[in-house]
Motif scaffolding. Sequence first.
Motif, short mmCIF file in Angstrom:
data_model
loop_
_atom_site.label_atom_id
_atom_site.label_comp_id
_atom_site.label_asym_id
_atom_site.label_seq_id
_atom_site.Cartn_x
_atom_site.Cartn_y
_atom_site.Cartn_z
N ARG A 4 -1.36 9.11 4.67
CA ARG A 4 -1.54 8.81 3.25
C ARG A 4 -3.03 8.55 3.00
NH1 ARG A 4 3.54 7.59 0.60
NH2 ARG A 4 5.13 7.71 2.20
N HIS A 6 -6.66 8.01 1.38
CA HIS A 6 -7.22 7.24 0.27
C HIS A 6 -8.73 7.43 0.26
CE1 HIS A 6 -3.37 5.30 0.98
NE2 HIS A 6 -3.44 4.86 -0.26
N ASP A 35 -5.14 5.22 5.54
CA ASP A 35 -4.10 4.33 5.01
C ASP A 35 -4.72 3.36 4.00
OD1 ASP A 35 -5.19 2.00 6.49
OD2 ASP A 35 -4.37 3.04 8.23
N TYR A 36 -3.85 2.72 3.23
CA TYR A 36 -4.33 1.82 2.19
C TYR A 36 -5.06 0.61 2.76
CZ TYR A 36 -4.58 -1.19 -1.86
OH TYR A 36 -5.05 -2.00 -2.85
N ALA A 39 -8.60 1.48 3.60
CA ALA A 39 -9.31 1.76 2.35
C ALA A 39 -9.62 0.46 1.62
CB ALA A 39 -8.48 2.69 1.47
N HIS A 40 -8.66 -0.44 1.60
CA HIS A 40 -8.86 -1.72 0.93
C HIS A 40 -9.98 -2.52 1.59
CE1 HIS A 40 -8.04 -5.94 -0.16
NE2 HIS A 40 -7.76 -5.40 -1.34
N TRP A 43 -13.18 -0.92 0.46
CA TRP A 43 -13.39 -1.25 -0.96
C TRP A 43 -13.91 -2.68 -1.10
CZ3 TRP A 43 -10.86 -5.22 -3.44
CH2 TRP A 43 -11.13 -5.34 -4.81
N ILE A 60 -10.23 2.74 -5.44
CA ILE A 60 -9.46 3.40 -4.39
C ILE A 60 -8.60 4.46 -5.07
CG2 ILE A 60 -7.68 3.16 -2.62
CD1 ILE A 60 -8.52 0.23 -2.30
N HIS A 62 -5.71 7.27 -4.59
CA HIS A 62 -4.59 7.61 -3.71
C HIS A 62 -4.48 9.13 -3.61
CE1 HIS A 62 -3.11 3.42 -3.72
NE2 HIS A 62 -3.67 3.43 -4.91
N ARG A 65 -1.21 11.17 -3.33
CA ARG A 65 -0.36 11.35 -4.50
C ARG A 65 -0.70 12.62 -5.29
NH1 ARG A 65 -0.42 5.20 -6.84
NH2 ARG A 65 0.73 4.26 -5.11
#
Length: 80
Positions: A4, A6, A35-36, A39-40, A43, A60, A62, A65
């Motif tokens: 996923r 990001h 992955d989130y 990425a977080h 960020w 961020i 996605h 998606r």
Amino acid sequence: MVQRLHLVFGGELVTPEKTTFKDVNDIHIVGMFPDYASAHDAWKAEAQRTVDNAHMRYFIAHIHRLRDEEAEASSTEEFG
């Protein structure tokens, strides 16, 4: 494992109330993350580094998606 992606990016905004960049040529691409959570973390580091500039914002996106591999044709796919 499902990937996923990001994208973390940011830059100076025209005004803090909107999300219009002052100069799109100066957008800072922090990177692409798998992955989130990672990425977080990226960020948060950039947001804290630029906390003194009220016009600077990081986001961020996605990326996962944008394209649904299960669908026959995604809304982001070119027609033709």
